[in-house]
Write a protein that holds these residues in place. Structure first.
Motif, PDB file in Angstrom:
ATOM      1  N   PRO A   1      66.313 -98.594 -98.129  1.00 43.12           N
ATOM      2  CA  PRO A   1      66.895 -98.913 -96.813  1.00 43.12           C
ATOM      3  C   PRO A   1      68.357 -98.469 -96.725  1.00 43.12           C
ATOM      4  O   PRO A   1      69.098 -98.510 -97.700  1.00 43.12           O
ATOM      5  N   SER A   2      68.764 -98.044 -95.546  1.00 45.48           N
ATOM      6  CA  SER A   2      70.137 -97.619 -95.299  1.00 45.48           C
ATOM      7  C   SER A   2      70.883 -98.718 -94.550  1.00 45.48           C
ATOM      8  O   SER A   2      70.280 -99.523 -93.845  1.00 45.48           O
ATOM      9  N   LEU A   3      72.189 -98.718 -94.693  1.00 46.13           N
ATOM     10  CA  LEU A   3      73.042 -99.661 -93.971  1.00 46.13           C
ATOM     11  C   LEU A   3      73.808 -98.901 -92.907  1.00 46.13           C
ATOM     12  O   LEU A   3      74.354 -97.830 -93.177  1.00 46.13           O
ATOM     13  N   ILE A   4      73.863 -99.454 -91.699  1.00 40.75           N
ATOM     14  CA  ILE A   4      74.552 -98.804 -90.602  1.00 40.75           C
ATOM     15  C   ILE A   4      75.622 -99.751 -90.087  1.00 40.75           C
ATOM     16  O   ILE A   4      75.329-100.901 -89.763  1.00 40.75           O
ATOM     17  N   TYR A   5      76.856 -99.269 -90.016  1.00 36.23           N
ATOM     18  CA  TYR A   5      77.960-100.051 -89.475  1.00 36.23           C
ATOM     19  C   TYR A   5      78.475 -99.354 -88.225  1.00 36.23           C
ATOM     20  O   TYR A   5      79.016 -98.246 -88.305  1.00 36.23           O
TER      21      TYR A   5
ATOM     22  N   ASN B   1      67.057 -91.586-103.813  1.00 34.87           N
ATOM     23  CA  ASN B   1      67.189 -92.956-104.294  1.00 34.87           C
ATOM     24  C   ASN B   1      68.587 -93.533-104.102  1.00 34.87           C
ATOM     25  O   ASN B   1      68.811 -94.683-104.445  1.00 34.87           O
ATOM     26  N   GLN B   2      69.514 -92.759-103.613  1.00 36.56           N
ATOM     27  CA  GLN B   2      70.855 -93.278-103.365  1.00 36.56           C
ATOM     28  C   GLN B   2      70.849 -94.146-102.114  1.00 36.56           C
ATOM     29  O   GLN B   2      70.190 -93.838-101.125  1.00 36.56           O
ATOM     30  N   VAL B   3      71.590 -95.239-102.170  1.00 41.28           N
ATOM     31  CA  VAL B   3      71.738 -96.106-101.005  1.00 41.28           C
ATOM     32  C   VAL B   3      72.714 -95.434-100.057  1.00 41.28           C
ATOM     33  O   VAL B   3      73.777 -94.968-100.461  1.00 41.28           O
ATOM     34  N   LEU B   4      72.361 -95.371 -98.791  1.00 38.96           N
ATOM     35  CA  LEU B   4      73.175 -94.704 -97.776  1.00 38.96           C
ATOM     36  C   LEU B   4      73.842 -95.750 -96.896  1.00 38.96           C
ATOM     37  O   LEU B   4      73.182 -96.661 -96.400  1.00 38.96           O
ATOM     38  N   ILE B   5      75.140 -95.615 -96.704  1.00 43.56           N
ATOM     39  CA  ILE B   5      75.884 -96.449 -95.769  1.00 43.56           C
ATOM     40  C   ILE B   5      76.477 -95.515 -94.724  1.00 43.56           C
ATOM     41  O   ILE B   5      77.230 -94.595 -95.068  1.00 43.56           O
ATOM     42  N   LEU B   6      76.126 -95.722 -93.469  1.00 41.33           N
ATOM     43  CA  LEU B   6      76.660 -94.912 -92.370  1.00 41.33           C
ATOM     44  C   LEU B   6      77.727 -95.698 -91.632  1.00 41.33           C
ATOM     45  O   LEU B   6      77.484 -96.810 -91.178  1.00 41.33           O
ATOM     46  N   LEU B   7      78.907 -95.129 -91.518  1.00 41.55           N
ATOM     47  CA  LEU B   7      79.992 -95.709 -90.734  1.00 41.55           C
ATOM     48  C   LEU B   7      80.174 -94.855 -89.492  1.00 41.55           C
ATOM     49  O   LEU B   7      80.325 -93.642 -89.599  1.00 41.55           O
ATOM     50  N   HIS B   8      80.160 -95.459 -88.339  1.00 44.61           N
ATOM     51  CA  HIS B   8      80.342 -94.745 -87.076  1.00 44.61           C
ATOM     52  C   HIS B   8      79.326 -93.621 -86.917  1.00 44.61           C
ATOM     53  O   HIS B   8      79.684 -92.453 -86.703  1.00 44.61           O
ATOM     54  N   PRO B   9      78.027 -93.935 -87.021  1.00 43.86           N
ATOM     55  CA  PRO B   9      77.017 -92.874 -86.935  1.00 43.86           C
ATOM     56  C   PRO B   9      76.979 -92.184 -85.582  1.00 43.86           C
ATOM     57  O   PRO B   9      76.514 -91.055 -85.484  1.00 43.86           O
ATOM     58  N   GLN B  10      77.496 -92.834 -84.541  1.00 45.61           N
ATOM     59  CA  GLN B  10      77.489 -92.207 -83.221  1.00 45.61           C
ATOM     60  C   GLN B  10      78.371 -90.963 -83.191  1.00 45.61           C
ATOM     61  O   GLN B  10      78.152 -90.063 -82.392  1.00 45.61           O
ATOM     62  N   ASN B  11      79.350 -90.872 -84.072  1.00 45.78           N
ATOM     63  CA  ASN B  11      80.190 -89.678 -84.141  1.00 45.78           C
ATOM     64  C   ASN B  11      79.576 -88.588 -85.013  1.00 45.78           C
ATOM     65  O   ASN B  11      80.033 -87.461 -84.994  1.00 45.78           O
ATOM     66  N   LEU B  12      78.580 -88.939 -85.794  1.00 48.89           N
ATOM     67  CA  LEU B  12      77.866 -87.928 -86.578  1.00 48.89           C
ATOM     68  C   LEU B  12      76.863 -87.186 -85.717  1.00 48.89           C
ATOM     69  O   LEU B  12      76.511 -86.053 -86.006  1.00 48.89           O
TER      70      LEU B  12
ATOM     71  N   ILE C   1      68.966 -91.032 -92.395  1.00 49.92           N
ATOM     72  CA  ILE C   1      68.284 -92.305 -92.616  1.00 49.92           C
ATOM     73  C   ILE C   1      66.844 -92.071 -93.059  1.00 49.92           C
ATOM     74  O   ILE C   1      66.352 -92.710 -93.999  1.00 49.92           O
ATOM     75  N   GLU C   2      66.166 -91.148 -92.397  1.00 45.65           N
ATOM     76  CA  GLU C   2      64.767 -90.871 -92.739  1.00 45.65           C
ATOM     77  C   GLU C   2      64.605 -90.218 -94.112  1.00 45.65           C
ATOM     78  O   GLU C   2      63.543 -90.312 -94.719  1.00 45.65           O
ATOM     79  N   SER C   3      65.637 -89.580 -94.615  1.00 46.89           N
ATOM     80  CA  SER C   3      65.528 -88.900 -95.904  1.00 46.89           C
ATOM     81  C   SER C   3      65.659 -89.854 -97.086  1.00 46.89           C
ATOM     82  O   SER C   3      65.421 -89.460 -98.214  1.00 46.89           O
TER      83      SER C   3
END
Length: 128
Positions: A122-126, A96-107, A116-118
């Motif tokens: 909705p998740s936020l992607i920057y 239930n935690q909101v996920l914010i991904l910064l620079h996901p291409q480096n992950l 994101i699927e877990s």
């Protein structure tokens, strides 16, 4: 900056593919970490991927027979990488935690997609 609802802040996770540092995105992550701590304390989780040691520096130390420096750098990276994965595994089951991904291409594609699927929300992607 608008005030953050304490109930919402306790369910916020920020995962960054770039560690805090002196560069552009690293400086942003560092500012974000300081700002979040000032606004909501420790209720927001910030997880950053550790920076890799410079391969050329380790090779130089090995060539100069400075094995202690090379081992120290590799051990530090292994410890930081372990802490990164431990933090991710601690956050993973909390859907239930909101996920914010910064620079996901480096992950990495697979890790970012699994994060994101877990999520139930909705998740936020920057892409920085």
């Amino acid at each position: 900056m608008r005030a953050i609802d304490p109930n919402e802040a306790s369910r916020l996770v920020v995962v960054s593919g770039i560690p805090a540092g002196s560069g552009g995105t690293g400086r942003f992550v560092e500012h974000l970490k300081e700002r979040m701590t000032g606004l909501v304390g420790n209720r927001v989780t910030l997880i950053s991927r550790p920076e890799r040691p410079a391969r050329w520096q380790i090779q130089l130390w090995l060539r100069d027979k400075a094995y202690r420096h090379a081992a120290k750098e590799v051990l530090l990276y292994v410890l930081l990488w372990s802490r990164f994965w431990f933090s991710l595994c601690h956050v993973w089951p909390k859907r239930n935690q909101v996920l914010i991904l910064l620079h996901p291409q480096n992950l990495g594609y697979r890790l970012a997609l699994r994060l994101i699927e877990s999520r139930a929300r909705p998740s936020l992607i920057y892409l920085l």
